[in-house]
Design a protein around this motif. Structure first.
Motif, PDB file in Angstrom:
ATOM      1  N   ASP A 319       0.817  -1.218   0.000  1.00 35.00           N
ATOM      2  CA  ASP A 319       0.000   0.000   0.000  1.00 35.00           C
ATOM      3  C   ASP A 319       0.849   1.264   0.000  1.00 35.00           C
ATOM      4  OD1 ASP A 319      -2.336  -1.492   0.046  1.00 35.00           O
ATOM      5  OD2 ASP A 319      -2.259  -1.671   2.241  1.00 35.00           O
ATOM      6  N   GLY A 320       2.177   1.124  -0.045  1.00 32.54           N
ATOM      7  CA  GLY A 320       3.045   2.290  -0.095  1.00 32.54           C
ATOM      8  C   GLY A 320       3.379   2.867   1.245  1.00 32.54           C
ATOM      9  N   LEU A 321       3.139   2.112   2.351  1.00 32.51           N
ATOM     10  CA  LEU A 321       3.471   2.592   3.685  1.00 32.51           C
ATOM     11  C   LEU A 321       4.862   2.115   4.073  1.00 32.51           C
ATOM     12  CD1 LEU A 321       0.097   1.855   5.493  1.00 32.51           C
ATOM     13  CD2 LEU A 321       0.859   4.013   4.455  1.00 32.51           C
ATOM     14  N   ILE A 322       5.598   2.961   4.790  1.00 28.64           N
ATOM     15  CA  ILE A 322       6.931   2.585   5.259  1.00 28.64           C
ATOM     16  C   ILE A 322       6.767   1.612   6.414  1.00 28.64           C
ATOM     17  CG2 ILE A 322       9.075   3.393   6.296  1.00 28.64           C
ATOM     18  CD1 ILE A 322       8.715   6.022   4.893  1.00 28.64           C
ATOM     19  N   VAL A 323       7.311   0.429   6.245  1.00 34.10           N
ATOM     20  CA  VAL A 323       7.201  -0.606   7.266  1.00 34.10           C
ATOM     21  C   VAL A 323       8.439  -0.624   8.140  1.00 34.10           C
ATOM     22  CG1 VAL A 323       6.938  -3.091   7.660  1.00 34.10           C
ATOM     23  CG2 VAL A 323       5.705  -1.979   5.788  1.00 34.10           C
ATOM     24  N   MET A 324       9.618  -0.529   7.537  1.00 30.63           N
ATOM     25  CA  MET A 324      10.873  -0.602   8.275  1.00 30.63           C
ATOM     26  C   MET A 324      11.890   0.344   7.643  1.00 30.63           C
ATOM     27  SD  MET A 324      11.188  -4.762   8.694  1.00 30.63           S
ATOM     28  CE  MET A 324      12.638  -4.634   9.732  1.00 30.63           C
ATOM     29  N   ALA A 325      12.840   0.815   8.451  1.00 25.79           N
ATOM     30  CA  ALA A 325      13.971   1.608   7.980  1.00 25.79           C
ATOM     31  C   ALA A 325      15.103   1.392   8.964  1.00 25.79           C
ATOM     32  CB  ALA A 325      13.619   3.086   7.880  1.00 25.79           C
ATOM     33  N   ASN A 326      16.229   0.884   8.497  1.00 29.39           N
ATOM     34  CA  ASN A 326      17.315   0.575   9.417  1.00 29.39           C
ATOM     35  C   ASN A 326      18.038   1.855   9.852  1.00 29.39           C
ATOM     36  OD1 ASN A 326      18.821   1.233   7.207  1.00 29.39           O
ATOM     37  ND2 ASN A 326      19.890  -0.714   7.036  1.00 29.39           N
ATOM     38  N   ALA A 327      19.001   1.651  10.755  1.00 31.29           N
ATOM     39  CA  ALA A 327      19.680   2.798  11.350  1.00 31.29           C
ATOM     40  C   ALA A 327      20.415   3.620  10.299  1.00 31.29           C
ATOM     41  CB  ALA A 327      20.654   2.301  12.435  1.00 31.29           C
ATOM     42  N   ARG A 328      21.033   2.932   9.354  1.00 34.94           N
ATOM     43  CA  ARG A 328      21.778   3.647   8.314  1.00 34.94           C
ATOM     44  C   ARG A 328      20.849   4.511   7.478  1.00 34.94           C
ATOM     45  NH1 ARG A 328      26.242   6.182   6.945  1.00 34.94           N
ATOM     46  NH2 ARG A 328      26.783   5.957   4.754  1.00 34.94           N
ATOM     47  N   LEU A 332      20.936   8.546   7.259  1.00 35.82           N
ATOM     48  CA  LEU A 332      21.266   9.112   5.946  1.00 35.82           C
ATOM     49  C   LEU A 332      20.188  10.050   5.442  1.00 35.82           C
ATOM     50  CD1 LEU A 332      23.304   9.113   3.584  1.00 35.82           C
ATOM     51  CD2 LEU A 332      22.066   7.157   2.626  1.00 35.82           C
ATOM     52  N   PHE A 333      18.905   9.684   5.707  1.00 36.09           N
ATOM     53  CA  PHE A 333      17.807  10.468   5.129  1.00 36.09           C
ATOM     54  C   PHE A 333      17.003  11.218   6.196  1.00 36.09           C
ATOM     55  CE2 PHE A 333      18.804   8.780   1.181  1.00 36.09           C
ATOM     56  CZ  PHE A 333      18.883   7.385   1.219  1.00 36.09           C
ATOM     57  N   ALA A 334      17.540  11.283   7.431  1.00 32.78           N
ATOM     58  CA  ALA A 334      16.902  12.046   8.521  1.00 32.78           C
ATOM     59  C   ALA A 334      15.471  11.584   8.762  1.00 32.78           C
ATOM     60  CB  ALA A 334      16.956  13.544   8.226  1.00 32.78           C
ATOM     61  N   LEU A 335      15.297  10.263   8.844  1.00 31.43           N
ATOM     62  CA  LEU A 335      13.963   9.706   9.099  1.00 31.43           C
ATOM     63  C   LEU A 335      13.737   9.621  10.604  1.00 31.43           C
ATOM     64  CD1 LEU A 335      13.880   6.807   6.458  1.00 31.43           C
ATOM     65  CD2 LEU A 335      12.837   9.078   6.296  1.00 31.43           C
ATOM     66  N   ALA A 336      12.588  10.048  11.045  1.00 32.46           N
ATOM     67  CA  ALA A 336      12.218   9.964  12.461  1.00 32.46           C
ATOM     68  C   ALA A 336      11.471   8.655  12.716  1.00 32.46           C
ATOM     69  CB  ALA A 336      11.347  11.160  12.852  1.00 32.46           C
ATOM     70  N   PRO A 337      11.454   8.167  13.967  1.00 29.76           N
ATOM     71  CA  PRO A 337      10.684   6.939  14.258  1.00 29.76           C
ATOM     72  C   PRO A 337       9.218   7.077  13.885  1.00 29.76           C
ATOM     73  CG  PRO A 337      12.183   7.449  16.060  1.00 29.76           C
ATOM     74  CD  PRO A 337      12.223   8.626  15.139  1.00 29.76           C
ATOM     75  N   THR A 338       8.698   8.295  13.932  1.00 29.02           N
ATOM     76  CA  THR A 338       7.288   8.494  13.587  1.00 29.02           C
ATOM     77  C   THR A 338       7.017   8.353  12.095  1.00 29.02           C
ATOM     78  OG1 THR A 338       7.699  10.866  13.438  1.00 29.02           O
ATOM     79  CG2 THR A 338       6.920  10.021  15.551  1.00 29.02           C
ATOM     80  N   ASP A 339       8.114   8.378  11.270  1.00 27.72           N
ATOM     81  CA  ASP A 339       7.907   8.222   9.824  1.00 27.72           C
ATOM     82  C   ASP A 339       7.550   6.791   9.459  1.00 27.72           C
ATOM     83  OD1 ASP A 339       8.397  10.872   9.229  1.00 27.72           O
ATOM     84  OD2 ASP A 339      10.574  10.572   9.063  1.00 27.72           O
ATOM     85  N   VAL A 340       7.871   5.835  10.333  1.00 28.66           N
ATOM     86  CA  VAL A 340       7.495   4.447  10.076  1.00 28.66           C
ATOM     87  C   VAL A 340       5.984   4.334  10.217  1.00 28.66           C
ATOM     88  CG1 VAL A 340       7.739   2.051  10.812  1.00 28.66           C
ATOM     89  CG2 VAL A 340       9.710   3.589  10.880  1.00 28.66           C
ATOM     90  N   GLY A 341       5.353   3.805   9.186  1.00 29.53           N
ATOM     91  CA  GLY A 341       3.901   3.715   9.150  1.00 29.53           C
ATOM     92  C   GLY A 341       3.263   4.800   8.310  1.00 29.53           C
ATOM     93  N   ARG A 342       4.027   5.840   7.925  1.00 23.55           N
ATOM     94  CA  ARG A 342       3.489   6.899   7.072  1.00 23.55           C
ATOM     95  C   ARG A 342       3.580   6.491   5.602  1.00 23.55           C
ATOM     96  NH1 ARG A 342       6.270  12.460   8.222  1.00 23.55           N
ATOM     97  NH2 ARG A 342       4.705  13.063   6.653  1.00 23.55           N
ATOM     98  N   PRO A 343       2.730   7.051   4.743  1.00 19.66           N
ATOM     99  CA  PRO A 343       2.862   6.779   3.304  1.00 19.66           C
ATOM    100  C   PRO A 343       4.195   7.326   2.779  1.00 19.66           C
ATOM    101  CG  PRO A 343       0.702   7.683   3.810  1.00 19.66           C
ATOM    102  CD  PRO A 343       1.531   7.853   5.054  1.00 19.66           C
ATOM    103  N   LEU A 344       4.811   6.537   1.926  1.00 18.96           N
ATOM    104  CA  LEU A 344       6.105   6.954   1.363  1.00 18.96           C
ATOM    105  C   LEU A 344       5.976   8.250   0.562  1.00 18.96           C
ATOM    106  CD1 LEU A 344       9.104   6.315   0.778  1.00 18.96           C
ATOM    107  CD2 LEU A 344       8.319   5.034  -1.234  1.00 18.96           C
TER     108      LEU A 344
END
Length: 645
Positions: A319-328, A332-344
């Motif tokens: 469905d285009g939702l972010i499920v996981m993102a590793n530490a790297r 690298l892309f300044a992703l916050a923990p709250t971005d997991v679960g948001r639409p890409l």
């Protein structure tokens, strides 16, 4: 419609045997030339030496080694010229060269290959065009022109870079004065620019091409080869050209059937650009597979490995939702923990550093791995890191779960590859420069030796010519003096002859006798004034004419026999009396006396004929008028017409 395969020549034919002999003994491979034109040129030489067929000509070549250069000059037609086909060169100068310089970039080297350069006119034309576009200093710093030809005689001519006045007529006057040095009725290309041109022998049908070329000119050369050989040469040209390079052909060459190699930039001017072909890496992309379900402990291990992976990785579901993102990835892309679960699509990562949405759709649609290489990691002007991005679909059987997006940092690898490529390029350039220097030294040595011999020969010839001119000058001066002496002598003799003629004419006129002198051929030599008065024919009309061809009132048949006897020496004097008509048509009796002259042991040169009326009158009274009274009658009582009264 399939293309008809060309008919292969019979290797046992006399022509093929001759071509095999030329290749084996002289290294010239003419097997790729069109047979019709090849046969026509060989037969021209056969007719010149009187050979009836190919076998007889082959025997002639084996005996007469000096026939090879004449044959090669006939087959290898070296027809060229400066700025040949001016509209094409104008387009090349105003359109192609500026685009190429923009593609190459400022300060980068420019490599040109003139294939089939013949005697060098088009090579030096290209040099002038580039020098005008870059300026002389930049041209000397950046440009290297490789000119190749299979004919050694043509290469030797091109290396000399010297041309006659007729050869340079097509060069504009300003370019001629700027790029050529004139001397001894020859025009020589500037030596400093000449050093940028390297001439060498290269057989397009079998030798390796020159690589990393920006401009490739091969004008009116491909048309002499058959289709198979043309395809082989064009593949070499395609390999030789840089991706931004241009191919410049002649008016007779279209490349209609080779659109996979070159695309037309301007078909009318025969300018083509290279068509990029996908590499093996592009064609063999790996395909991602789904993973089987694993047990929870293994899942924990997998999640831990995913978290500490050195490559940044992001997992999205179907469905285009972010499920996981590793530490790297988060770092690298300044992703916050709250971005997991948001639409890409709501996150900057969806379009920076690369557009993920369209590539995800492509990966889902074609169910394959999608790769992107050399992607800048940051914003323009940042630290210059590059990434390789791989999007792999995740499946469970036929069901699509999502996709794995992996960002591999390839900055160091790219830098090393660039440094390696630069080192290879520098090494190749150094090797080419070294080879060029060696060739230049050898060529210069040969040219200096040849020039020295020519100068010595010319000096001797000039000295000999100077001596001959001095001798001729003395001879002409002597001849002139002799002619002046002869002219003075002729002038004196002409004056004396005129005086003698005047004296003779005066004597003949005072005799009151018509005097006619003829030569042994009965042609009139002397005709005095009395003869003109008596017979009505002027001296200039009678002189040189045959006596018996003159239309006068004297019946010449009556003196023919007497004249023959006098000229033969039988009689010394003959007198006859005849009835004649004077120039006024009056009848009178005349006495004709014939005398020989110029009598010698060899015979008689001619005869003199003296003619006078018997009564001493020629029908004129004492005043020189007709002897008629005032009534128009003469003294006999008849009128002037000679009729009865």
């Amino acid at each position: 419609m399939t293309e008809q395969e060309p008919q292969q020549p019979d290797p046992e034919s006399p022509l093929e045997s001759l071509l095999a002999y030329l290749k084996g003994t002289r290294g010239f491979d003419f097997s790729g030339y069109k047979r019709t034109s090849l046969e026509r040129r060989i037969r021209k030489r056969m007719e010149a030496v009187g050979a009836g067929d190919y076998s007889e000509y082959l025997d002639y070549l084996e005996v007469h080694q000096d026939e090879f250069p004449a044959l090669f000059d006939t087959i290898l037609i070296n027809v060229t010229g400066f700025f040949r086909d001016p509209p094409a060169w104008s387009y090349y100068t105003t359109e192609v060269i500026p685009q190429l310089l923009a593609a190459v970039g400022p300060g980068e080297p420019i490599r040109v290959w003139c294939a089939g350069c013949a005697s060098g006119e088009e090579t030096y034309t290209m040099a002038m065009v580039l020098a005008e576009a870059l300026g002389t200093a930049a041209y000397l710093d950046r440009v290297k022109i490789y000119a190749t030809e299979v004919d050694e005689d043509a290469l030797n001519h091109a290396r000399q870079a010297s041309y006659g006045p007729k050869d340079v007529e097509a060069i504009p006057k300003d370019l001629l004065s700027r790029y050529f040095e004139q001397g001894d009725r020859r025009y020589t290309f500037r030596k400093d620019l000449r050093r940028t041109v390297i001439f060498g022998r290269n057989d397009l049908t079998q030798d390796a091409p020159i690589s990393r070329i920006d401009l490739l000119t091969c004008r009116n050369t491909l048309m002499y080869f058959n289709a198979e050989t043309q395809a082989r040469i064009l593949n070499r040209f395609h390999f030789a050209l840089n991706p931004w390079g241009y191919l410049f052909l002649g008016k007779s060459e279209m490349l209609i059937t080779h659109t996979d190699l070159f695309r037309p930039v301007n078909l009318k001017r025969r300018v083509f650009a290279k068509v990029h072909k996908p590499t093996l890496r592009d064609r063999l992309l790996p395909v991602g597979d789904g993973s089987d379900p694993v047990s929870p402990p293994i899942a924990e291990i997998r999640d831990g490995a995913f978290e500490v992976s050195s490559d940044a990785q992001v997992i999205v579901d179907a469905d285009g939702l972010i499920v996981m993102a590793n530490a790297r990835a988060r770092a690298l892309f300044a992703l916050a923990p709250t971005d997991v679960g948001r639409p890409l699509k709501d996150i900057e990562l969806s379009y920076r550093p690369v557009d993920l949405r369209s590539n995800l759709e492509l990966a889902y649609k074609e169910r394959r791995l999608v790769s992107m290489t050399g992607v800048p990691a940051g914003k323009p002007g940042s630290d210059g890191r590059t990434l390789d991005v791989q999007i792999t679909p995740l499946r469970s059987g036929d069901r699509l779960l999502g996709a794995s997006i992996v960002y591999a940092d390839t900055t160091v690898q790219r830098r090393l590859e660039d440094e390696l490529e630069t080192a290879k390029r520098d090494l190749g350039n150094a090797y080419e420069e070294l080879q060029s220097t060696v060739e230049e030294l050898e060529t210069t040595n040969e040219e200096l030796q040849s020039t020295n011999e020519e100068l010595e020969t010319t000096n001797e010839e000039l000295q000999s010519a100077n001596e001959e001119l001095e001798t001729m000058n003395e001879e002409l001066q002597s001849t002139n003096e002799e002619l002046e002496t002869i002219n003075d002598e002729l002038r004196r003799r002409s004056v004396a002859l005129n005086e003698v003629n005047d004296f003779l004419e005066a004597i003949l006129s005072s005799l009151r006798v018509a005097v006619i002198a003829v030569d042994s051929q009965h042609r009139v030599q002397i005709w005095n004034g009395e003869s003109a008065e008596l017979w009505g024919v002027r001296a200039d009309e009678a002189r040189g004419q045959h006596l018996f061809g003159l239309d006068i009132g004297l019946p010449l048949d009556g003196v023919r026999g007497a004249l023959r006897r006098v000229l033969s020496g039988a009689d010394d004097r003959v007198e006859v009396e005849l009835e004649a008509l004077n120039r006024r048509g009056r009848t009178m009796n005349v006495s004709v006396t014939l005398l020989p002259f110029g009598v010698s042991a060899d015979g008689v040169q001619g005869a003199i004929m003296l003619t006078a009326p018997v009564d001493g009158r020629d029908g004129r009274d004492g005043s020189g008028r007709d002897g008629r009274d005032g009534s128009g009658r003469d003294g006999s009582g008849r009128d002037g017409s000679g009729g009865d009264s």
